[in-house]
Motif scaffolding. Structure first.
Motif, PDB file in Angstrom:
ATOM      1  N   ASN A  35       0.828  -1.202   0.000  1.00  0.00           N
ATOM      2  CA  ASN A  35       0.000   0.000   0.000  1.00  0.00           C
ATOM      3  C   ASN A  35       0.872   1.265   0.000  1.00  0.00           C
ATOM      4  O   ASN A  35       0.643   2.168  -0.812  1.00  0.00           O
ATOM      5  CB  ASN A  35      -0.939  -0.056   1.207  1.00  0.00           C
ATOM      6  N   PRO A  36       1.898   1.367   0.873  1.00  0.00           N
ATOM      7  CA  PRO A  36       2.739   2.570   0.870  1.00  0.00           C
ATOM      8  C   PRO A  36       3.492   2.766  -0.455  1.00  0.00           C
ATOM      9  O   PRO A  36       3.631   3.888  -0.927  1.00  0.00           O
ATOM     10  CB  PRO A  36       3.735   2.339   2.017  1.00  0.00           C
ATOM     11  N   TYR A  37       3.936   1.658  -1.057  1.00  0.00           N
ATOM     12  CA  TYR A  37       4.663   1.753  -2.324  1.00  0.00           C
ATOM     13  C   TYR A  37       3.748   2.302  -3.418  1.00  0.00           C
ATOM     14  O   TYR A  37       4.128   3.208  -4.165  1.00  0.00           O
ATOM     15  CB  TYR A  37       5.216   0.382  -2.715  1.00  0.00           C
ATOM     16  N   LEU A  38       2.522   1.785  -3.510  1.00  0.00           N
ATOM     17  CA  LEU A  38       1.568   2.275  -4.504  1.00  0.00           C
ATOM     18  C   LEU A  38       1.250   3.746  -4.259  1.00  0.00           C
ATOM     19  O   LEU A  38       1.169   4.536  -5.195  1.00  0.00           O
ATOM     20  CB  LEU A  38       0.290   1.431  -4.488  1.00  0.00           C
ATOM     21  N   SER A  39       1.107   4.123  -3.009  1.00  0.00           N
ATOM     22  CA  SER A  39       0.849   5.519  -2.675  1.00  0.00           C
ATOM     23  C   SER A  39       1.985   6.415  -3.163  1.00  0.00           C
ATOM     24  O   SER A  39       1.759   7.492  -3.720  1.00  0.00           O
ATOM     25  CB  SER A  39       0.672   5.673  -1.162  1.00  0.00           C
ATOM     26  N   GLN A  40       3.218   5.956  -2.992  1.00  0.00           N
ATOM     27  CA  GLN A  40       4.376   6.726  -3.451  1.00  0.00           C
ATOM     28  C   GLN A  40       4.405   6.839  -4.974  1.00  0.00           C
ATOM     29  O   GLN A  40       4.765   7.886  -5.516  1.00  0.00           O
ATOM     30  CB  GLN A  40       5.667   6.091  -2.943  1.00  0.00           C
ATOM     31  N   ILE A  41       4.001   5.779  -5.668  1.00  0.00           N
ATOM     32  CA  ILE A  41       3.932   5.835  -7.135  1.00  0.00           C
ATOM     33  C   ILE A  41       2.899   6.873  -7.555  1.00  0.00           C
ATOM     34  O   ILE A  41       3.162   7.721  -8.407  1.00  0.00           O
ATOM     35  CB  ILE A  41       3.584   4.449  -7.731  1.00  0.00           C
ATOM     36  N   GLU A  42       1.726   6.818  -6.932  1.00  0.00           N
ATOM     37  CA  GLU A  42       0.657   7.758  -7.294  1.00  0.00           C
ATOM     38  C   GLU A  42       1.044   9.207  -7.008  1.00  0.00           C
ATOM     39  O   GLU A  42       0.605  10.112  -7.705  1.00  0.00           O
ATOM     40  CB  GLU A  42      -0.635   7.408  -6.553  1.00  0.00           C
ATOM     41  N   ARG A  43       1.863   9.431  -5.992  1.00  0.00           N
ATOM     42  CA  ARG A  43       2.283  10.794  -5.664  1.00  0.00           C
ATOM     43  C   ARG A  43       3.520  11.223  -6.441  1.00  0.00           C
ATOM     44  O   ARG A  43       4.023  12.326  -6.263  1.00  0.00           O
ATOM     45  CB  ARG A  43       2.532  10.913  -4.164  1.00  0.00           C
ATOM     46  N   GLY A  44       4.017  10.351  -7.318  1.00  0.00           N
ATOM     47  CA  GLY A  44       5.168  10.696  -8.147  1.00  0.00           C
ATOM     48  C   GLY A  44       6.495  10.608  -7.437  1.00  0.00           C
ATOM     49  O   GLY A  44       7.484  11.181  -7.891  1.00  0.00           O
ATOM     50  N   ARG A  46       8.007   7.581  -6.590  1.00  0.00           N
ATOM     51  CA  ARG A  46       8.698   6.344  -6.956  1.00  0.00           C
ATOM     52  C   ARG A  46       8.580   6.083  -8.447  1.00  0.00           C
ATOM     53  O   ARG A  46       7.582   6.429  -9.061  1.00  0.00           O
ATOM     54  CB  ARG A  46       8.092   5.136  -6.232  1.00  0.00           C
ATOM     55  N   LYS A  47       9.603   5.440  -8.994  1.00  0.00           N
ATOM     56  CA  LYS A  47       9.615   5.021 -10.395  1.00  0.00           C
ATOM     57  C   LYS A  47       9.432   3.510 -10.425  1.00  0.00           C
ATOM     58  O   LYS A  47      10.365   2.770 -10.133  1.00  0.00           O
ATOM     59  CB  LYS A  47      10.945   5.378 -11.057  1.00  0.00           C
ATOM     60  N   PRO A  48       8.246   3.041 -10.770  1.00  0.00           N
ATOM     61  CA  PRO A  48       8.019   1.591 -10.786  1.00  0.00           C
ATOM     62  C   PRO A  48       8.711   0.931 -11.970  1.00  0.00           C
ATOM     63  O   PRO A  48       8.899   1.542 -13.030  1.00  0.00           O
ATOM     64  CB  PRO A  48       6.499   1.475 -10.911  1.00  0.00           C
ATOM     65  N   SER A  49       9.067  -0.328 -11.791  1.00  0.00           N
ATOM     66  CA  SER A  49       9.669  -1.094 -12.882  1.00  0.00           C
ATOM     67  C   SER A  49       8.590  -1.479 -13.887  1.00  0.00           C
ATOM     68  O   SER A  49       7.390  -1.377 -13.608  1.00  0.00           O
ATOM     69  CB  SER A  49      10.308  -2.370 -12.317  1.00  0.00           C
ATOM     70  N   ALA A  50       9.026  -1.949 -15.036  1.00  0.00           N
ATOM     71  CA  ALA A  50       8.081  -2.412 -16.056  1.00  0.00           C
ATOM     72  C   ALA A  50       7.256  -3.578 -15.513  1.00  0.00           C
ATOM     73  O   ALA A  50       6.065  -3.691 -15.814  1.00  0.00           O
ATOM     74  CB  ALA A  50       8.830  -2.826 -17.317  1.00  0.00           C
TER      75      ALA A  50
END
Length: 131
Positions: A35-44, A46-50
């Motif tokens: 959940n925290p990782y997804l939140s960080q992606i949505e807030r810009g 984190r750079k998620p991998s392919a």
């Protein structure tokens, strides 16, 4: 390869999640991320991998190529080509031989129009001499 446009990707993911009527936690669970990782992606942040983008796309029931374009991993023309190939290969109404023939015809038209692609799916630059 283009640099990752994480802010726009995050906004796009949030919009897709809301359209799918999923909470952050529900999408995180469905995609197999925290959940925290997804939140960080949505807030810009984190750079998620392919691979993560592919998991998110599957959970959202959208094409991974769409997320790759949003992330700057794939350009729009590459996505269009990948989607055509995916649709052909996923069609249950034609057999494997027919799929391969159809892909060969598709590639011959692209080549005729100056957009050659090798067997690995990499674009050949017609301006460069072949080796």
């Amino acid at each position: 390869m283009a640099s990752l446009n994480v802010g726009n990707l995050g906004e796009y993911l949030r919009e897709q999640r809301r359209t799918a009527q999923l909470t952050l936690r529900q999408l995180a669970d469905a995609a197999g991320v925290s959940n925290p990782y997804l939140s960080q992606i949505e807030r810009g942040l984190r750079k998620p991998s392919a691979e993560i983008l592919q998991q998110l796309a599957k959970a959202l029931r959208i094409s991974a190529e769409t997320l790759y374009v949003q992330a700057g991993i794939l350009d729009e023309r590459d996505r269009d080509e990948a989607e055509v190939r995916s649709v052909i290969l996923a069609d249950p109404s034609i057999n494997e031989r027919q799929k391969q023939v159809l892909l060969q015809i598709y590639e011959s038209f692209r080549k005729e129009n100056g957009i050659a692609v090798d067997e690995a799916g990499k674009k050949d630059d017609p301006s460069k001499p072949s080796s």
